[in-house]
Design a protein around this motif. Structure first.
Motif, PDB file in Angstrom:
ATOM      1  N   GLU A  19     103.681 -89.585 -74.654  1.00 24.57           N
ATOM      2  CA  GLU A  19     104.052 -88.385 -75.404  1.00 24.57           C
ATOM      3  C   GLU A  19     104.120 -88.677 -76.900  1.00 24.57           C
ATOM      4  N   GLN A  20     104.740 -89.781 -77.262  1.00 23.01           N
ATOM      5  CA  GLN A  20     104.845 -90.135 -78.672  1.00 23.01           C
ATOM      6  C   GLN A  20     103.487 -90.493 -79.249  1.00 23.01           C
TER       7      GLN A  20
ATOM      8  N   LEU B  41     100.763 -83.064 -71.855  1.00 22.35           N
ATOM      9  CA  LEU B  41     102.156 -83.329 -71.504  1.00 22.35           C
ATOM     10  C   LEU B  41     102.668 -82.316 -70.482  1.00 22.35           C
ATOM     11  N   GLN B  42     102.295 -81.047 -70.630  1.00 20.56           N
ATOM     12  CA  GLN B  42     102.710 -80.048 -69.644  1.00 20.56           C
ATOM     13  C   GLN B  42     102.067 -80.308 -68.286  1.00 20.56           C
ATOM     14  N   SER B  43     100.798 -80.730 -68.299  1.00 21.49           N
ATOM     15  CA  SER B  43     100.139 -81.044 -67.030  1.00 21.49           C
ATOM     16  C   SER B  43     100.818 -82.218 -66.340  1.00 21.49           C
ATOM     17  N   GLU B  44     101.190 -83.224 -67.118  1.00 21.95           N
ATOM     18  CA  GLU B  44     101.874 -84.375 -66.526  1.00 21.95           C
ATOM     19  C   GLU B  44     103.273 -84.013 -66.049  1.00 21.95           C
ATOM     20  N   LYS B  45     103.937 -83.099 -66.761  1.00 24.19           N
ATOM     21  CA  LYS B  45     105.299 -82.719 -66.394  1.00 24.19           C
ATOM     22  C   LYS B  45     105.327 -81.878 -65.128  1.00 24.19           C
ATOM     23  N   TRP B  46     104.407 -80.923 -65.016  1.00 22.67           N
ATOM     24  CA  TRP B  46     104.430 -80.003 -63.886  1.00 22.67           C
ATOM     25  C   TRP B  46     103.509 -80.412 -62.739  1.00 22.67           C
ATOM     26  N   GLY B  47     102.766 -81.495 -62.910  1.00 25.70           N
ATOM     27  CA  GLY B  47     101.944 -82.013 -61.816  1.00 25.70           C
ATOM     28  C   GLY B  47     100.663 -81.248 -61.570  1.00 25.70           C
TER      29      GLY B  47
END
Length: 311
Positions: free
Chosen positions: A216-217, A239-245
Protein backbone atom coordinates in the motif's frame (compact mmCIF):
# COMPACT_ATOMS: atom_id res chain seq x y z
CA UNK A 1 26.85 49.65 -23.85
CA UNK A 2 29.88 49.64 -21.51
CA UNK A 3 32.93 47.80 -22.70
CA UNK A 4 34.60 47.24 -19.33
CA UNK A 5 32.35 45.33 -16.96
CA UNK A 6 32.91 45.75 -13.21
CA UNK A 7 34.15 42.85 -11.13
CA UNK A 8 30.79 42.13 -9.37
CA UNK A 9 29.07 41.73 -12.72
CA UNK A 10 31.74 39.32 -13.91
CA UNK A 11 31.36 37.32 -10.70
CA UNK A 12 27.59 37.18 -11.18
CA UNK A 13 27.99 35.94 -14.73
CA UNK A 14 30.44 33.29 -13.54
CA UNK A 15 28.00 32.28 -10.80
CA UNK A 16 25.19 31.89 -13.32
CA UNK A 17 27.43 29.87 -15.65
CA UNK A 18 28.45 27.63 -12.75
CA UNK A 19 24.81 27.07 -11.78
CA UNK A 20 23.82 26.16 -15.34
CA UNK A 21 26.86 23.91 -15.69
CA UNK A 22 26.01 22.18 -12.42
CA UNK A 23 22.44 21.59 -13.57
CA UNK A 24 23.64 20.08 -16.84
CA UNK A 25 26.13 17.94 -14.95
CA UNK A 26 23.40 16.60 -12.66
CA UNK A 27 21.14 15.90 -15.63
CA UNK A 28 23.78 14.00 -17.59
CA UNK A 29 24.99 12.03 -14.59
CA UNK A 30 21.46 11.15 -13.55
CA UNK A 31 20.69 9.84 -17.04
CA UNK A 32 23.82 7.74 -16.94
CA UNK A 33 22.83 6.30 -13.57
CA UNK A 34 19.35 5.47 -14.81
CA UNK A 35 20.79 3.87 -17.94
CA UNK A 36 22.96 1.61 -15.79
CA UNK A 37 19.96 0.59 -13.67
CA UNK A 38 17.86 0.00 -16.79
CA UNK A 39 20.51 -2.22 -18.36
CA UNK A 40 20.82 -4.14 -15.13
CA UNK A 41 17.07 -4.65 -14.88
CA UNK A 42 16.79 -5.80 -18.49
CA UNK A 43 19.09 -8.75 -18.07
CA UNK A 44 16.41 -11.12 -16.90
CA UNK A 45 14.26 -11.92 -13.92
CA UNK A 46 15.71 -15.30 -13.11
CA UNK A 47 17.77 -13.85 -10.30
CA UNK A 48 14.75 -12.37 -8.55
CA UNK A 49 14.34 -8.84 -7.38
CA UNK A 50 18.02 -8.50 -6.48
CA UNK A 51 18.89 -7.63 -10.08
CA UNK A 52 17.17 -4.29 -9.58
CA UNK A 53 19.72 -3.21 -7.02
CA UNK A 54 22.25 -1.02 -8.71
CA UNK A 55 25.93 -1.39 -7.84
CA UNK A 56 27.23 0.59 -4.90
CA UNK A 57 29.33 2.78 -7.16
CA UNK A 58 26.18 3.75 -9.04
CA UNK A 59 24.08 4.47 -5.97
CA UNK A 60 26.86 6.56 -4.46
CA UNK A 61 27.91 8.23 -7.66
CA UNK A 62 28.94 11.77 -8.39
CA UNK A 63 25.45 13.19 -8.01
CA UNK A 64 25.07 11.69 -4.54
CA UNK A 65 28.47 13.01 -3.51
CA UNK A 66 27.50 16.42 -4.87
CA UNK A 67 24.35 16.29 -2.73
CA UNK A 68 26.42 15.42 0.35
CA UNK A 69 28.81 18.26 -0.47
CA UNK A 70 25.97 20.78 -0.73
CA UNK A 71 24.17 19.44 2.32
CA UNK A 72 27.27 19.81 4.48
CA UNK A 73 27.98 23.41 3.45
CA UNK A 74 24.61 25.11 3.20
CA UNK A 75 22.18 26.10 5.99
CA UNK A 76 19.68 23.52 7.15
CA UNK A 77 16.69 25.58 5.94
CA UNK A 78 18.18 26.01 2.45
CA UNK A 79 16.67 23.77 -0.19
CA UNK A 80 14.25 22.02 2.18
CA UNK A 81 11.03 23.17 0.52
CA UNK A 82 8.89 20.03 0.35
CA UNK A 83 6.87 21.32 -2.60
CA UNK A 84 10.02 21.95 -4.66
CA UNK A 85 11.48 18.59 -3.62
CA UNK A 86 8.28 16.80 -4.65
CA UNK A 87 8.22 18.63 -7.98
CA UNK A 88 11.87 17.69 -8.62
CA UNK A 89 11.10 14.04 -7.90
CA UNK A 90 8.16 14.16 -10.31
CA UNK A 91 10.49 15.70 -12.91
CA UNK A 92 12.93 12.79 -12.47
CA UNK A 93 15.55 14.49 -10.26
CA UNK A 94 15.40 12.38 -7.11
CA UNK A 95 18.99 12.77 -5.91
CA UNK A 96 19.59 14.21 -2.41
CA UNK A 97 21.31 17.34 -3.72
CA UNK A 98 18.67 18.23 -6.31
CA UNK A 99 16.64 20.67 -4.12
CA UNK A 100 19.75 22.55 -2.96
CA UNK A 101 21.12 22.73 -6.48
CA UNK A 102 17.80 23.98 -7.81
CA UNK A 103 17.70 26.69 -5.16
CA UNK A 104 21.23 27.74 -6.16
CA UNK A 105 20.10 27.97 -9.78
CA UNK A 106 17.10 30.10 -8.79
CA UNK A 107 19.26 32.45 -6.75
CA UNK A 108 21.83 32.71 -9.53
CA UNK A 109 19.16 33.48 -12.13
CA UNK A 110 17.35 35.90 -9.83
CA UNK A 111 20.53 37.90 -9.23
CA UNK A 112 22.26 37.60 -12.59
CA UNK A 113 19.36 38.31 -14.96
CA UNK A 114 18.39 41.70 -13.46
CA UNK A 115 22.03 42.86 -13.44
CA UNK A 116 22.53 41.77 -17.03
CA UNK A 117 19.25 43.50 -17.92
CA UNK A 118 20.53 46.76 -16.45
CA UNK A 119 23.68 46.46 -18.55
CA UNK A 120 22.36 45.07 -21.84
CA UNK A 121 18.89 46.58 -22.25
CA UNK A 122 19.12 49.76 -24.42
CA UNK A 123 18.50 52.97 -22.52
CA UNK A 124 17.48 55.20 -25.42
CA UNK A 125 13.82 55.22 -24.38
CA UNK A 126 13.03 55.06 -20.66
CA UNK A 127 9.71 53.26 -21.24
CA UNK A 128 11.31 50.53 -23.36
CA UNK A 129 14.13 50.26 -20.83
CA UNK A 130 11.73 49.76 -17.92
CA UNK A 131 9.62 47.22 -19.85
CA UNK A 132 12.69 45.30 -21.02
CA UNK A 133 14.28 45.24 -17.58
CA UNK A 134 10.99 44.11 -16.02
CA UNK A 135 10.73 41.24 -18.52
CA UNK A 136 14.30 40.19 -17.76
CA UNK A 137 13.53 40.37 -14.03
CA UNK A 138 10.46 38.17 -14.43
CA UNK A 139 12.47 35.74 -16.56
CA UNK A 140 15.17 35.51 -13.92
CA UNK A 141 12.77 34.82 -11.05
CA UNK A 142 10.18 32.66 -12.81
CA UNK A 143 12.29 31.01 -15.51
CA UNK A 144 13.72 28.10 -13.44
CA UNK A 145 10.31 27.21 -12.02
CA UNK A 146 8.74 27.37 -15.49
CA UNK A 147 11.43 25.08 -16.89
CA UNK A 148 10.91 22.63 -14.01
CA UNK A 149 7.14 22.62 -14.57
CA UNK A 150 7.66 21.99 -18.28
CA UNK A 151 10.00 19.05 -17.62
CA UNK A 152 7.52 17.62 -15.09
CA UNK A 153 4.61 17.96 -17.52
CA UNK A 154 6.49 16.26 -20.35
CA UNK A 155 7.56 13.41 -18.08
CA UNK A 156 3.99 12.93 -16.84
CA UNK A 157 2.69 12.81 -20.41
CA UNK A 158 5.23 10.15 -21.31
CA UNK A 159 4.29 8.04 -18.28
CA UNK A 160 0.56 8.54 -18.89
CA UNK A 161 0.82 7.10 -22.40
CA UNK A 162 2.36 3.89 -21.10
CA UNK A 163 -0.09 3.13 -18.28
CA UNK A 164 -2.83 1.37 -20.34
CA UNK A 165 -0.33 -0.86 -22.18
CA UNK A 166 1.36 -1.78 -18.91
CA UNK A 167 -1.99 -2.62 -17.35
CA UNK A 168 -2.86 -4.91 -20.27
CA UNK A 169 0.41 -6.78 -19.86
CA UNK A 170 -0.12 -6.93 -16.10
CA UNK A 171 -3.56 -8.48 -16.67
CA UNK A 172 -2.03 -11.13 -18.93
CA UNK A 173 0.61 -11.98 -16.33
CA UNK A 174 -1.91 -12.19 -13.47
CA UNK A 175 -4.30 -14.36 -15.47
CA UNK A 176 -1.39 -16.68 -16.31
CA UNK A 177 -0.97 -17.39 -12.59
CA UNK A 178 1.98 -15.11 -11.86
CA UNK A 179 2.05 -13.44 -8.45
CA UNK A 180 1.39 -9.72 -8.41
CA UNK A 181 4.91 -8.70 -7.36
CA UNK A 182 6.48 -10.97 -9.97
CA UNK A 183 4.00 -9.68 -12.57
CA UNK A 184 5.02 -6.08 -11.84
CA UNK A 185 8.68 -7.05 -12.30
CA UNK A 186 7.84 -8.78 -15.56
CA UNK A 187 5.93 -5.75 -16.83
CA UNK A 188 8.83 -3.48 -15.88
CA UNK A 189 11.25 -5.63 -17.85
CA UNK A 190 9.04 -5.93 -20.93
CA UNK A 191 8.22 -2.20 -20.96
CA UNK A 192 11.81 -1.05 -20.48
CA UNK A 193 12.23 -0.41 -24.21
CA UNK A 194 8.80 0.99 -25.07
CA UNK A 195 8.09 3.01 -21.90
CA UNK A 196 11.40 3.26 -20.03
CA UNK A 197 10.33 5.93 -17.52
CA UNK A 198 7.26 4.02 -16.36
CA UNK A 199 9.30 0.81 -16.27
CA UNK A 200 11.86 2.54 -14.08
CA UNK A 201 9.20 3.67 -11.64
CA UNK A 202 7.78 0.14 -11.49
CA UNK A 203 11.28 -1.17 -10.84
CA UNK A 204 11.64 1.27 -7.95
CA UNK A 205 8.30 0.20 -6.50
CA UNK A 206 9.27 -3.47 -6.81
CA UNK A 207 12.55 -2.79 -5.05
CA UNK A 208 10.79 -1.05 -2.17
CA UNK A 209 8.31 -3.93 -1.77
CA UNK A 210 11.18 -6.43 -1.85
CA UNK A 211 12.95 -4.41 0.84
CA UNK A 212 9.97 -4.85 3.19
CA UNK A 213 7.81 -1.81 2.48
CA UNK A 214 4.06 -2.56 2.52
CA UNK A 215 2.52 -2.69 -0.92
CA UNK A 216 0.00 0.00 0.00
CA UNK A 217 2.76 2.44 0.89
CA UNK A 218 4.76 1.50 -2.20
CA UNK A 219 1.75 2.12 -4.46
CA UNK A 220 1.09 5.48 -2.84
CA UNK A 221 4.77 6.32 -3.28
CA UNK A 222 4.41 5.54 -6.99
CA UNK A 223 1.74 8.22 -7.23
CA UNK A 224 3.76 10.72 -5.22
CA UNK A 225 6.82 10.21 -7.43
CA UNK A 226 4.88 10.81 -10.63
CA UNK A 227 1.95 13.04 -9.63
CA UNK A 228 -0.40 11.20 -12.01
CA UNK A 229 -4.04 10.71 -11.08
CA UNK A 230 -4.03 7.58 -13.23
CA UNK A 231 -1.50 5.89 -10.94
CA UNK A 232 -3.35 7.07 -7.85
CA UNK A 233 -6.49 5.44 -9.22
CA UNK A 234 -4.49 2.29 -9.99
CA UNK A 235 -3.21 2.15 -6.42
CA UNK A 236 -6.74 2.65 -5.06
CA UNK A 237 -8.20 -0.09 -7.28
CA UNK A 238 -5.46 -2.58 -6.43
CA UNK A 239 -5.77 -1.95 -2.70
CA UNK A 240 -9.57 -2.28 -2.79
CA UNK A 241 -9.28 -5.50 -4.79
CA UNK A 242 -6.84 -6.91 -2.26
CA UNK A 243 -9.00 -5.78 0.66
CA UNK A 244 -12.30 -7.17 -0.61
CA UNK A 245 -10.90 -10.27 -2.34
CA UNK A 246 -12.12 -9.46 -5.84
CA UNK A 247 -10.31 -10.56 -8.99
CA UNK A 248 -7.33 -8.29 -9.58
CA UNK A 249 -7.31 -9.22 -13.29
CA UNK A 250 -10.89 -8.02 -13.81
CA UNK A 251 -10.20 -4.81 -11.88
CA UNK A 252 -7.10 -4.05 -13.92
CA UNK A 253 -8.84 -4.83 -17.21
CA UNK A 254 -11.76 -2.50 -16.44
CA UNK A 255 -9.40 0.24 -15.28
CA UNK A 256 -7.25 -0.11 -18.40
CA UNK A 257 -10.34 0.27 -20.60
CA UNK A 258 -11.38 3.30 -18.58
CA UNK A 259 -7.97 4.92 -19.07
CA UNK A 260 -8.08 4.21 -22.78
CA UNK A 261 -11.48 5.85 -23.12
CA UNK A 262 -10.24 8.80 -21.11
CA UNK A 263 -7.22 9.17 -23.37
CA UNK A 264 -9.43 8.94 -26.47
CA UNK A 265 -11.76 11.62 -25.12
CA UNK A 266 -8.80 13.89 -24.37
CA UNK A 267 -7.53 13.46 -27.94
CA UNK A 268 -10.98 14.22 -29.35
CA UNK A 269 -11.19 17.32 -27.16
CA UNK A 270 -7.83 18.58 -28.41
CA UNK A 271 -8.90 17.91 -31.99
CA UNK A 272 -12.17 19.80 -31.46
CA UNK A 273 -10.38 22.85 -30.08
CA UNK A 274 -7.64 22.85 -32.72
CA UNK A 275 -9.54 25.26 -34.96
CA UNK A 276 -9.99 27.72 -32.10
CA UNK A 277 -6.30 27.60 -31.19
CA UNK A 278 -5.38 28.26 -34.82
CA UNK A 279 -7.21 31.60 -34.87
CA UNK A 280 -4.37 33.51 -33.16
CA UNK A 281 -1.57 32.44 -35.56
CA UNK A 282 -3.94 32.90 -38.50
CA UNK A 283 -4.86 36.42 -37.41
CA UNK A 284 -1.28 37.41 -36.65
CA UNK A 285 0.70 35.79 -39.46
CA UNK A 286 -1.48 34.36 -42.25
CA UNK A 287 -4.24 36.93 -42.77
CA UNK A 288 -1.93 39.99 -42.96
CA UNK A 289 0.18 38.40 -45.68
CA UNK A 290 -2.95 37.40 -47.62
CA UNK A 291 -4.28 40.94 -47.39
CA UNK A 292 -0.97 42.37 -48.55
CA UNK A 293 -0.83 40.04 -51.56
CA UNK A 294 -4.47 40.55 -52.55
CA UNK A 295 -5.02 44.21 -51.69
CA UNK A 296 -1.49 45.51 -52.22
CA UNK A 297 -1.68 45.96 -56.02
CA UNK A 298 -5.17 47.49 -55.76
CA UNK A 299 -3.98 49.92 -53.08
CA UNK A 300 -1.05 50.95 -55.26
CA UNK A 301 -3.31 51.54 -58.27
CA UNK A 302 -5.78 53.55 -56.17
CA UNK A 303 -2.93 55.65 -54.80
CA UNK A 304 -1.63 56.34 -58.31
CA UNK A 305 -5.15 57.27 -59.43
CA UNK A 306 -5.60 59.81 -56.63
CA UNK A 307 -2.17 61.30 -57.37
CA UNK A 308 -3.11 61.67 -61.04
CA UNK A 309 -6.42 63.32 -60.12
CA UNK A 310 -4.61 65.70 -57.78
CA UNK A 311 -2.27 66.82 -60.55
Amino acid sequence: MPTNLPLPVILLVLLFAAAVGGALFVLVTERQRRAVIRRASGGGLEGGASIYRAPASTERGLVARLGDFLGARIPVQFGTDTAIASKLVQAGFDTPGAPALFMLIRIACGVTFPVLGLLLVPRGDIMYFVIGWFLVLVLGFLGPQAVLDSITSRRQDVIRKGVPDSLDLLVVCVEAGVALDAAIQRVAREMSMLHPILAEELVGMSRRVSAGMPREQALQGLYLRTGLDELRGLASHMLQSEKWGTSIANVLRVYADQLRRKRKMAAEKRAATASTRMLIPLALFIFPTIFIVLLGPAAINISKMFKAMGQ
